[in-house]
Scaffold this motif. Structure first.
Motif, PDB file in Angstrom:
ATOM      1  N   LEU A   1       0.766  -1.082  -0.041  1.00  0.00           N
ATOM      2  CA  LEU A   1      -0.053   0.058   0.082  1.00  0.00           C
ATOM      3  C   LEU A   1       0.804   1.301  -0.144  1.00  0.00           C
ATOM      4  CD1 LEU A   1      -2.870  -0.989   2.498  1.00  0.00           C
ATOM      5  CD2 LEU A   1      -2.870  -1.369  -0.067  1.00  0.00           C
ATOM      6  N   SER A   2       1.937   1.264  -0.090  1.00  0.00           N
ATOM      7  CA  SER A   2       2.997   2.227  -0.245  1.00  0.00           C
ATOM      8  C   SER A   2       2.823   3.341  -1.338  1.00  0.00           C
ATOM      9  CB  SER A   2       4.410   2.009  -0.444  1.00  0.00           C
ATOM     10  OG  SER A   2       4.680   1.163  -1.849  1.00  0.00           O
ATOM     11  N   GLY A   3       2.159   2.847  -2.475  1.00  0.00           N
ATOM     12  CA  GLY A   3       1.567   3.573  -3.670  1.00  0.00           C
ATOM     13  C   GLY A   3       0.613   4.618  -2.948  1.00  0.00           C
ATOM     14  N   LEU A   4      -0.488   3.830  -2.335  1.00  0.00           N
ATOM     15  CA  LEU A   4      -1.590   4.675  -1.963  1.00  0.00           C
ATOM     16  C   LEU A   4      -1.196   5.792  -0.840  1.00  0.00           C
ATOM     17  CD1 LEU A   4      -4.527   4.612  -1.892  1.00  0.00           C
ATOM     18  CD2 LEU A   4      -4.783   2.876  -0.305  1.00  0.00           C
ATOM     19  N   GLY A   5      -0.205   5.490  -0.322  1.00  0.00           N
ATOM     20  CA  GLY A   5       0.270   6.305   0.715  1.00  0.00           C
ATOM     21  C   GLY A   5       0.807   7.737   0.118  1.00  0.00           C
ATOM     22  N   HIS A   6       1.598   7.298  -0.918  1.00  0.00           N
ATOM     23  CA  HIS A   6       2.214   8.664  -1.762  1.00  0.00           C
ATOM     24  C   HIS A   6       1.035   9.376  -2.573  1.00  0.00           C
ATOM     25  CE1 HIS A   6       5.893   6.991  -1.048  1.00  0.00           C
ATOM     26  NE2 HIS A   6       6.126   6.296  -2.041  1.00  0.00           N
ATOM     27  N   ALA A   7       0.058   8.687  -2.942  1.00  0.00           N
ATOM     28  CA  ALA A   7      -1.171   9.317  -3.559  1.00  0.00           C
ATOM     29  C   ALA A   7      -1.963  10.179  -2.417  1.00  0.00           C
ATOM     30  CB  ALA A   7      -2.064   8.397  -4.197  1.00  0.00           C
ATOM     31  N   ALA A   8      -2.016   9.731  -1.293  1.00  0.00           N
ATOM     32  CA  ALA A   8      -2.490  10.528  -0.136  1.00  0.00           C
ATOM     33  C   ALA A   8      -1.871  11.707   0.378  1.00  0.00           C
ATOM     34  CB  ALA A   8      -2.654   9.586   1.184  1.00  0.00           C
ATOM     35  N   ALA A   9      -0.164  11.467   0.277  1.00  0.00           N
ATOM     36  CA  ALA A   9       0.407  12.924   0.366  1.00  0.00           C
ATOM     37  C   ALA A   9       0.317  13.956  -0.657  1.00  0.00           C
ATOM     38  CB  ALA A   9       1.810  12.310   0.530  1.00  0.00           C
ATOM     39  N   GLU A  10       0.015  13.483  -1.846  1.00  0.00           N
ATOM     40  CA  GLU A  10      -0.123  14.242  -2.807  1.00  0.00           C
ATOM     41  C   GLU A  10      -1.454  15.153  -2.827  1.00  0.00           C
ATOM     42  OE1 GLU A  10       1.662  15.483  -5.455  1.00  0.00           O
ATOM     43  OE2 GLU A  10       3.401  14.337  -4.648  1.00  0.00           O
ATOM     44  N   ALA A  11      -2.360  14.228  -2.231  1.00  0.00           N
ATOM     45  CA  ALA A  11      -3.825  14.893  -2.113  1.00  0.00           C
ATOM     46  C   ALA A  11      -3.429  15.931  -1.019  1.00  0.00           C
ATOM     47  CB  ALA A  11      -4.858  13.730  -1.768  1.00  0.00           C
ATOM     48  N   GLU A  12      -3.021  15.724  -0.119  1.00  0.00           N
ATOM     49  CA  GLU A  12      -2.972  16.741   1.043  1.00  0.00           C
ATOM     50  C   GLU A  12      -2.500  18.055   0.508  1.00  0.00           C
ATOM     51  OE1 GLU A  12      -0.754  14.888   4.449  1.00  0.00           O
ATOM     52  OE2 GLU A  12      -2.413  13.572   4.809  1.00  0.00           O
ATOM     53  N   ARG A  13      -1.491  17.966  -0.448  1.00  0.00           N
ATOM     54  CA  ARG A  13      -0.985  19.269  -0.947  1.00  0.00           C
ATOM     55  C   ARG A  13      -1.748  20.060  -2.284  1.00  0.00           C
ATOM     56  NH1 ARG A  13       3.876  16.285  -0.304  1.00  0.00           N
ATOM     57  NH2 ARG A  13       3.914  15.338  -2.513  1.00  0.00           N
ATOM     58  N   ILE A  14      -2.913  19.642  -2.202  1.00  0.00           N
ATOM     59  CA  ILE A  14      -3.893  20.014  -3.130  1.00  0.00           C
ATOM     60  C   ILE A  14      -4.428  21.497  -2.626  1.00  0.00           C
ATOM     61  CG2 ILE A  14      -6.015  19.971  -4.578  1.00  0.00           C
ATOM     62  CD1 ILE A  14      -5.360  17.137  -4.868  1.00  0.00           C
ATOM     63  N   ASP A  15      -4.173  22.398  -3.536  1.00  0.00           N
ATOM     64  CA  ASP A  15      -4.645  23.678  -3.098  1.00  0.00           C
ATOM     65  C   ASP A  15      -5.635  24.389  -4.090  1.00  0.00           C
ATOM     66  OD1 ASP A  15      -3.917  27.108  -2.242  1.00  0.00           O
ATOM     67  OD2 ASP A  15      -4.482  25.975  -0.940  1.00  0.00           O
ATOM     68  N   ILE A  16      -6.148  25.598  -3.895  1.00  0.00           N
ATOM     69  CA  ILE A  16      -7.076  26.315  -4.930  1.00  0.00           C
ATOM     70  C   ILE A  16      -6.267  26.844  -5.906  1.00  0.00           C
ATOM     71  CG2 ILE A  16      -7.308  28.317  -3.535  1.00  0.00           C
ATOM     72  CD1 ILE A  16     -10.202  28.671  -4.637  1.00  0.00           C
ATOM     73  N   ASP A  17      -4.823  27.378  -5.445  1.00  0.00           N
ATOM     74  CA  ASP A  17      -4.096  28.121  -6.178  1.00  0.00           C
ATOM     75  C   ASP A  17      -3.205  27.161  -7.079  1.00  0.00           C
ATOM     76  OD1 ASP A  17      -4.719  30.627  -5.395  1.00  0.00           O
ATOM     77  OD2 ASP A  17      -3.366  30.706  -3.698  1.00  0.00           O
ATOM     78  N   GLN A  18      -3.009  25.778  -6.975  1.00  0.00           N
ATOM     79  CA  GLN A  18      -2.379  24.770  -7.525  1.00  0.00           C
ATOM     80  C   GLN A  18      -3.223  23.902  -8.313  1.00  0.00           C
ATOM     81  OE1 GLN A  18      -0.107  22.678  -5.125  1.00  0.00           O
ATOM     82  NE2 GLN A  18       1.344  24.450  -4.608  1.00  0.00           N
ATOM     83  N   ARG A  19      -3.805  24.257  -9.485  1.00  0.00           N
ATOM     84  CA  ARG A  19      -4.649  23.556 -10.505  1.00  0.00           C
ATOM     85  C   ARG A  19      -3.791  22.805 -11.373  1.00  0.00           C
ATOM     86  NH1 ARG A  19      -6.760  28.348  -9.406  1.00  0.00           N
ATOM     87  NH2 ARG A  19      -5.487  29.367 -10.919  1.00  0.00           N
ATOM     88  N   GLY A  20      -4.537  21.666 -11.845  1.00  0.00           N
ATOM     89  CA  GLY A  20      -4.184  20.857 -12.787  1.00  0.00           C
ATOM     90  C   GLY A  20      -3.204  19.570 -12.189  1.00  0.00           C
ATOM     91  N   VAL A  21      -3.461  19.403 -10.709  1.00  0.00           N
ATOM     92  CA  VAL A  21      -2.814  18.445 -10.094  1.00  0.00           C
ATOM     93  C   VAL A  21      -3.608  17.254 -10.161  1.00  0.00           C
ATOM     94  CG1 VAL A  21      -2.086  17.644  -7.559  1.00  0.00           C
ATOM     95  CG2 VAL A  21      -2.002  19.982  -8.283  1.00  0.00           C
ATOM     96  N   GLN A  22      -2.646  15.798 -10.121  1.00  0.00           N
ATOM     97  CA  GLN A  22      -3.452  14.744 -10.591  1.00  0.00           C
ATOM     98  C   GLN A  22      -2.661  13.676  -9.523  1.00  0.00           C
ATOM     99  OE1 GLN A  22      -5.726  13.568 -13.413  1.00  0.00           O
ATOM    100  NE2 GLN A  22      -6.267  15.319 -12.263  1.00  0.00           N
ATOM    101  N   LEU A  23      -3.541  12.867  -8.973  1.00  0.00           N
ATOM    102  CA  LEU A  23      -2.656  11.892  -7.738  1.00  0.00           C
ATOM    103  C   LEU A  23      -1.927  10.715  -8.931  1.00  0.00           C
ATOM    104  CD1 LEU A  23      -5.878  11.415  -5.525  1.00  0.00           C
ATOM    105  CD2 LEU A  23      -3.751  12.934  -5.305  1.00  0.00           C
ATOM    106  N   PRO A  24      -0.886  10.453  -8.133  1.00  0.00           N
ATOM    107  CA  PRO A  24       0.029   9.576  -8.859  1.00  0.00           C
ATOM    108  C   PRO A  24      -0.399   8.312  -8.899  1.00  0.00           C
ATOM    109  CG  PRO A  24       1.234  10.015  -6.805  1.00  0.00           C
ATOM    110  CD  PRO A  24      -0.273  11.175  -7.041  1.00  0.00           C
ATOM    111  N   LEU A  25      -0.511   7.453  -9.814  1.00  0.00           N
ATOM    112  CA  LEU A  25      -0.821   5.977  -9.918  1.00  0.00           C
ATOM    113  C   LEU A  25       0.388   4.893  -9.845  1.00  0.00           C
ATOM    114  CD1 LEU A  25      -3.466   6.345 -13.061  1.00  0.00           C
ATOM    115  CD2 LEU A  25      -4.095   5.561 -10.686  1.00  0.00           C
ATOM    116  N   LYS A  26       1.519   5.524  -9.676  1.00  0.00           N
ATOM    117  CA  LYS A  26       2.598   4.420  -9.605  1.00  0.00           C
ATOM    118  C   LYS A  26       2.540   3.578  -8.153  1.00  0.00           C
ATOM    119  CE  LYS A  26       7.643   4.238  -9.492  1.00  0.00           C
ATOM    120  NZ  LYS A  26       8.739   5.025  -9.438  1.00  0.00           N
ATOM    121  N   ASP A  27       2.676   2.428  -8.477  1.00  0.00           N
ATOM    122  CA  ASP A  27       2.587   1.600  -7.096  1.00  0.00           C
ATOM    123  C   ASP A  27       1.341   1.509  -6.409  1.00  0.00           C
ATOM    124  OD1 ASP A  27       5.432   0.963  -7.659  1.00  0.00           O
ATOM    125  OD2 ASP A  27       5.951   2.489  -6.402  1.00  0.00           O
ATOM    126  N   VAL A  28       0.114   1.978  -7.008  1.00  0.00           N
ATOM    127  CA  VAL A  28      -1.188   1.763  -6.582  1.00  0.00           C
ATOM    128  C   VAL A  28      -1.551   0.572  -6.666  1.00  0.00           C
ATOM    129  CG1 VAL A  28      -3.449   2.770  -6.438  1.00  0.00           C
ATOM    130  CG2 VAL A  28      -1.370   4.397  -6.369  1.00  0.00           C
TER     131      VAL A  28
END
Length: 310
Positions: free
Chosen positions: A194-221
């Motif tokens: 589940l390490s890939g899912l942890g990376h995706a969750a970390a990326e989701a926490e950094r999503i902000d209204i001023d940072q558009r076009g962000v996508q969660l990584p699918l690597k190792d998910v």
């Protein structure tokens, strides 16, 4: 109303794997025993078959006398062995006999006080089972000595009756060791899976209204979670498009309003000076300020350099 604590996927997997291992171990051992019975590796001419049935059937009556209870196994033994014979005696000298003791075993009848356990056969080196056995054994009537032939077979019901003890002494310790290994190894394996899912969750926490076009990584998910991550990415993309449409609408509206507001101000300025004209000029000034603020928001969104303290 209290919310339930979320279930741990890791420990849910650990518990299910441990239970599955116990069930599989039990089925494998039972299957092996069944195969051994079917193929003859556990012989049906088990030499203690007669003694086991007699030990289960012997009891005492109300007066303390040794008697044989007609159990299903005892009835089957009588049916399978027409010339059944046996001698059962206790340490107090009580004696229970049935059938005719073969001549070859007659000399041993008078020696039962001096014999503890014996396997008796008419030939030297004869393969098991022997023709007769003598054994002291614990029964419902107490500790008794049984002298009998060995023509009775292995009782499947008796074998199944030993299953709980076999489970406690054989399967349960092995299952415990396997469960312990599972408790140690599975969390480490699941954490890596589940390490890939942890990376995706970390990326989701950094999503902000001023940072558009962000996508969660699918690597190792994990493949089972990939549809969820893709659905979240699709939702983020739709939100980005909606935000861009909203911005574009405000920008277009600000640009379109500048000219009409400027024309309105010019026409109001050409009117004679009256209190009504002054109020209209104030309202037009507010419209002009609002238009300028919308345009300022557009410029701020396009700002590429970071703000600094002055």
């Amino acid at each position: 109303m209290s919310l339930k604590r979320p279930r741990s996927l890791k420990w849910s997997l650990v518990l299910r794997i441990a239970l599955l291992q116990c069930a599989m171990l039990t089925l494998i051992i039972v299957g092996i025993l069944g195969a051994m019975l079917a193929t003859g590796l556990i012989p049906h001419d088990y030499e203690d078959g007669t003694m086991d049935v007699l030990a289960d059937a012997v009891t005492r009556d109300a007066g303390g006398k040794l008697v044989i209870t007609e159990t299903p196994d005892m009835a089957k033994l009588r049916s399978n062995v027409p010339d059944l014979w046996f001698i059962i005696r206790d340490k107090q000298g009580q004696r229970l006999e049935e059938g005719r003791v073969p001549a070859i075993f007659q000399p041993f009848v008078g020696l039962l006080d001096t014999i503890s356990d014996a396997r008796i056969d008419h030939a030297i080196g004869q393969a098991a089972p022997p023709e007769g056995k003598i054994r002291w054994t614990d029964t419902a009537a107490g500790n008794v000595q049984i002298f009998s032939g060995t023509k009775g077979g292995l009782s499947l019901l008796r074998l199944l009756g030993q299953a709980p003890q076999f489970f406690l002494q054989g399967i349960l310790p092995l299952a415990g060791l396997m469960a312990l290994a599972t408790l140690v190894a599975t969390p480490w394996v699941v954490r890596g899976a589940l390490s890939g899912l942890g990376h995706a969750a970390a990326e989701a926490e950094r999503i902000d209204i001023d940072q558009r076009g962000v996508q969660l990584p699918l690597k190792d998910v994990p493949k089972e979670v990939t549809p969820l991550v893709k659905a979240v990415n699709a939702a983020l993309a739709r939100l980005d498009k909606g935000y861009e449409r909203h911005k574009r609408f405000l920008t277009d509206a600000a640009h379109e309003l500048r000219t009409p507001v400027a024309i309105l101000n010019t026409r109001l300025a050409s009117l004679p000076a009256t209190p009504e004209r002054a109020r209209l000029l104030q309202d037009a000034a507010r419209l002009s300020t609002l238009t300028d603020q919308l345009l300022d928001l557009q410029r701020l969104d396009r700002q590429t350099t970071a703000f600094e303290k002055v």
